[in-house]
Design a protein around this motif. Structure first.
Motif: not given
Length: 171
Positions: A23-26, A28-29, A74-79
């Motif tokens: 999650i930390d990497k995502t 950042e990306n 929606d974005d954070t939930w999906y990630v």
């Protein structure tokens, strides 16, 4: 900025640290630093007795769970939901339920805001930590994480350093 809350994510047992790293990497990306503020695997000190010797070790408080401080959209939930190792958010159906203040208190996670008397461009001195007594100009402030970025002289070069609000004082 939208309101942030702490949510509990269920993971495969033993995958808590991998999920946190993923999650930390995502974050950042995908540049979600302003929406997913913090990912934690709560730990506690435990004394173990092995071969007659007492030993202090870190144990997970909630095996199979990770805490995330984030803005729910929606974005954070999906990630988070589609991170490898995550089985879902804690809550009825697919609706995540944020933790209450009372549920957060025993975990030692504070949510109170620190009111500061400095801003970007101000000169501050560091009053604690490894950079104690260092003087610098605030380049950036992150109120969510409660940190300031100042430039310090390191090996003859200006180097940005992040320091907690609590460790700096305005000159």
């Amino acid at each position: 900025m939208a309101e942030t809350n702490w949510y509990v994510v269920h993971t495969y047992s033993g995958y808590e640290n991998k999920v946190k790293a993923n999650i930390d990497k995502t974050i950042e990306n995908r540049h979600l630093e302003d929406q997913i503020l913090e990912v934690r695997v709560p730990m506690q000190e435990v004394v173990e007795l092995k071969n007659g010797a007492k030993k202090q070790v870190q144990k997970k408080m909630f095996p199979g769970y990770v805490l995330i401080n984030m803005v729910m959209n929606d974005d954070t939930w999906y990630v988070v939901r589609n991170t490898r190792g995550v089985t879902g958010f804690v809550g009825p159906g697919s609706k995540p339920v944020p933790l209450t203040e009372a549920e957060m208190r025993p975990l030692g996670i504070r949510s109170e805001e620190v009111v500061v008397d400095f801003e970007e461009g101000d000169t501050v001195t560091v009053i604690g930590g490894v950079w104690k007594d260092t003087v610098g100009v605030i380049q950036n402030m992150n109120h969510n994480k409660q940190i300031v970025t100042i430039n310090v002289d390191l090996f003859g070069r200006e180097t940005p350093v992040e320091i907690s609000f609590a460790e700096v004082k305005k000159l």
